[in-house]
Design a protein around this motif. Structure first.
Motif, PDB file in Angstrom:
ATOM      1  N   TYR A 125      -5.547  -6.965  14.986  1.00 16.81           N
ATOM      2  CA  TYR A 125      -5.946  -7.216  13.597  1.00 16.81           C
ATOM      3  C   TYR A 125      -6.092  -5.909  12.812  1.00 16.81           C
ATOM      4  O   TYR A 125      -5.713  -5.840  11.637  1.00 16.81           O
ATOM      5  CB  TYR A 125      -7.264  -7.987  13.555  1.00 16.81           C
ATOM      6  N   ILE A 126      -6.600  -4.881  13.473  1.00 14.58           N
ATOM      7  CA  ILE A 126      -6.726  -3.579  12.798  1.00 14.58           C
ATOM      8  C   ILE A 126      -5.352  -3.102  12.342  1.00 14.58           C
ATOM      9  O   ILE A 126      -5.175  -2.637  11.213  1.00 14.58           O
ATOM     10  CB  ILE A 126      -7.377  -2.541  13.736  1.00 14.58           C
ATOM     11  N   GLY A 127      -4.358  -3.244  13.216  1.00 14.90           N
ATOM     12  CA  GLY A 127      -2.995  -2.852  12.859  1.00 14.90           C
ATOM     13  C   GLY A 127      -2.398  -3.740  11.790  1.00 14.90           C
ATOM     14  O   GLY A 127      -1.625  -3.280  10.946  1.00 14.90           O
ATOM     15  N   GLU A 128      -2.755  -5.014  11.805  1.00 17.30           N
ATOM     16  CA  GLU A 128      -2.230  -5.964  10.816  1.00 17.30           C
ATOM     17  C   GLU A 128      -2.618  -5.577   9.395  1.00 17.30           C
ATOM     18  O   GLU A 128      -1.898  -5.876   8.430  1.00 17.30           O
ATOM     19  CB  GLU A 128      -2.762  -7.362  11.124  1.00 17.30           C
ATOM     20  N   MET A 129      -3.734  -4.895   9.261  1.00 19.04           N
ATOM     21  CA  MET A 129      -4.217  -4.505   7.937  1.00 19.04           C
ATOM     22  C   MET A 129      -3.403  -3.358   7.331  1.00 19.04           C
ATOM     23  O   MET A 129      -3.522  -3.057   6.142  1.00 19.04           O
ATOM     24  CB  MET A 129      -5.692  -4.098   8.011  1.00 19.04           C
ATOM     25  N   ASP A 130      -2.571  -2.713   8.147  1.00 12.58           N
ATOM     26  CA  ASP A 130      -1.717  -1.632   7.640  1.00 12.58           C
ATOM     27  C   ASP A 130      -0.576  -2.220   6.808  1.00 12.58           C
ATOM     28  O   ASP A 130       0.115  -3.125   7.258  1.00 12.58           O
ATOM     29  CB  ASP A 130      -1.144  -0.826   8.821  1.00 12.58           C
ATOM     30  N   GLU A 131      -0.377  -1.719   5.625  1.00  7.62           N
ATOM     31  CA  GLU A 131       0.647  -2.249   4.725  1.00  7.62           C
ATOM     32  C   GLU A 131       1.957  -1.474   4.805  1.00  7.62           C
ATOM     33  O   GLU A 131       2.820  -1.609   3.937  1.00  7.62           O
ATOM     34  CB  GLU A 131       0.122  -2.243   3.283  1.00  7.62           C
ATOM     35  N   GLN A 132       2.125  -0.659   5.846  1.00  5.02           N
ATOM     36  CA  GLN A 132       3.365   0.089   6.040  1.00  5.02           C
ATOM     37  C   GLN A 132       4.558  -0.862   6.131  1.00  5.02           C
ATOM     38  O   GLN A 132       4.533  -1.845   6.870  1.00  5.02           O
ATOM     39  CB  GLN A 132       3.270   0.909   7.339  1.00  5.02           C
ATOM     40  N   THR A 133       5.617  -0.599   5.349  1.00  3.74           N
ATOM     41  CA  THR A 133       6.767  -1.502   5.299  1.00  3.74           C
ATOM     42  C   THR A 133       8.044  -0.882   5.865  1.00  3.74           C
ATOM     43  O   THR A 133       9.121  -1.432   5.700  1.00  3.74           O
ATOM     44  CB  THR A 133       7.036  -1.952   3.846  1.00  3.74           C
ATOM     45  N   ALA A 140      -0.445   3.042  11.511  1.00  2.00           N
ATOM     46  CA  ALA A 140      -1.567   2.312  12.128  1.00  2.00           C
ATOM     47  C   ALA A 140      -1.080   1.024  12.776  1.00  2.00           C
ATOM     48  O   ALA A 140      -1.541   0.642  13.857  1.00  2.00           O
ATOM     49  CB  ALA A 140      -2.623   2.010  11.069  1.00  2.00           C
ATOM     50  N   ARG A 141      -0.121   0.345  12.138  1.00  2.00           N
ATOM     51  CA  ARG A 141       0.417  -0.902  12.695  1.00  2.00           C
ATOM     52  C   ARG A 141       1.047  -0.664  14.062  1.00  2.00           C
ATOM     53  O   ARG A 141       0.825  -1.428  15.007  1.00  2.00           O
ATOM     54  CB  ARG A 141       1.441  -1.519  11.741  1.00  2.00           C
ATOM     55  N   THR A 142       1.825   0.398  14.179  1.00  8.91           N
ATOM     56  CA  THR A 142       2.500   0.693  15.449  1.00  8.91           C
ATOM     57  C   THR A 142       1.507   1.108  16.523  1.00  8.91           C
ATOM     58  O   THR A 142       1.562   0.630  17.665  1.00  8.91           O
ATOM     59  CB  THR A 142       3.538   1.806  15.256  1.00  8.91           C
ATOM     60  N   ILE A 143       0.594   1.991  16.175  1.00  9.06           N
ATOM     61  CA  ILE A 143      -0.377   2.505  17.157  1.00  9.06           C
ATOM     62  C   ILE A 143      -1.290   1.393  17.665  1.00  9.06           C
ATOM     63  O   ILE A 143      -1.455   1.199  18.876  1.00  9.06           O
ATOM     64  CB  ILE A 143      -1.202   3.649  16.549  1.00  9.06           C
ATOM     65  N   TRP A 144      -1.876   0.644  16.726  1.00  7.08           N
ATOM     66  CA  TRP A 144      -2.784  -0.425  17.145  1.00  7.08           C
ATOM     67  C   TRP A 144      -2.025  -1.570  17.810  1.00  7.08           C
ATOM     68  O   TRP A 144      -2.551  -2.254  18.684  1.00  7.08           O
ATOM     69  CB  TRP A 144      -3.603  -0.924  15.970  1.00  7.08           C
ATOM     70  N   GLY A 145      -0.771  -1.778  17.393  1.00  9.66           N
ATOM     71  CA  GLY A 145       0.056  -2.774  18.054  1.00  9.66           C
ATOM     72  C   GLY A 145       0.305  -2.414  19.507  1.00  9.66           C
ATOM     73  O   GLY A 145       0.291  -3.277  20.392  1.00  9.66           O
ATOM     74  N   PHE A 146       0.501  -1.120  19.765  1.00 13.40           N
ATOM     75  CA  PHE A 146       0.696  -0.659  21.145  1.00 13.40           C
ATOM     76  C   PHE A 146      -0.584  -0.859  21.958  1.00 13.40           C
ATOM     77  O   PHE A 146      -0.530  -1.333  23.104  1.00 13.40           O
ATOM     78  CB  PHE A 146       1.094   0.824  21.149  1.00 13.40           C
TER      79      PHE A 146
END
Length: 246
Positions: A125-133, A140-146
């Motif tokens: 969820y923390i990574g989901e909040m990243d709006e990187q497109t 943050a999406r990639t790091i927290w997704g990992f």
């Protein structure tokens, strides 16, 4: 796909999910009463999972309806994560409970994997909040997704390897259903990390951010239908075989 068609596709799938969660809840509640007391808990958890999902899918559906004006940014993704942080630990627990393993092994697996499941969803969820497109390895999406995927692997390690010896002691019928259940688990849970990264992947292959949102919602919704009502039916089948001493 045209925006209206894409919107309608997600709308219809979410409507289907509400129907699937609601009907399976009534099935699991009625089916558990036909089981012996020692085999009811896993099916009770299945009913609880789909009831929680039913409530959240109504909220998710209503939030999607609010995007009809074309402002996809107003869609509230948090409803899914609130649902998952409650239901995923229960999905893990019901699988362990239905097999009726050695009490010490059962207790250890449930406690450990409930924690893993909670951390998997929370970090995701923390990574989901990243709006990187775009695809950025340091986002943050990639790091927290990992990090979230690490806990996913730990759960699979226990559910595939940790109970391997105990599974061999089950009947041939249960072993067969368990093999199907493992495939369902991998196929459905494997969709989530792919859908999770779609908002960044789609822009890299020439699709819009809105396309990524639609594809993500399609992936999440189909996976939820299979991973909750579908998974629960397999749990119920194992419980019925246990009930018959098979």
């Amino acid at each position: 796909m045209e925006p209206v068609q894409a919107y309608q596709l997600v709308y219809n799938l979410m409507s289907l999910s509400i129907a699937a969660m609601g009907s399976s809840f009534f099935f699991f509640v009625s089916a558990r009463s036909a089981l012996k007391p020692e085999n009811r808990m896993a099916v009770t958890l299945s009913a609880t999972v789909v009831l929680i999902a039913l409530y959240h899918y109504v909220r998710i559906f209503n939030s999607w309806v609010d995007t009809a004006g074309g402002t996809l940014g107003t869609f509230n993704e948090a409803y899914r994560y609130v649902d998952w942080i409650l239901t995923v630990p229960l999905l893990v627990a019901e699988l362990v409970l239905v097999l009726r393993l050695d009490s010490k092994l059962e207790s250890m697996l449930i406690k450990r994997n409930v924690v893993y499941a909670f951390l998997m969803i929370a970090t995701g969820y923390i990574g989901e909040m990243d709006e990187q497109t775009t695809v950025v390895l340091t986002s943050a999406r990639t790091i927290w997704g990992f990090i979230s995927s690490v806990f996913f692997v730990l759960i699979l390690r226990d559910l595939f390897g940790g109970i391997a010896v105990s599974i061999k002691k089950q009947s041939k019928e249960i072993q067969g259903i368990f093999r199907i259940l493992r495939v369902v688990l991998l196929a459905t849970w494997g969709v989530y990390p792919i859908a999770y990264l779609l908002p960044t992947i789609t822009t890299s292959i020439g699709l819009s951010v809105a396309d990524g949102m639609v594809l993500k919602q399609v992936g999440y919704t189909i996976a939820d239908i299979l991973a909750k009502p579908g998974y629960g039916l397999l749990i119920w089948k194992i419980a019925t075989l246990k009930d018959k001493g098979r």
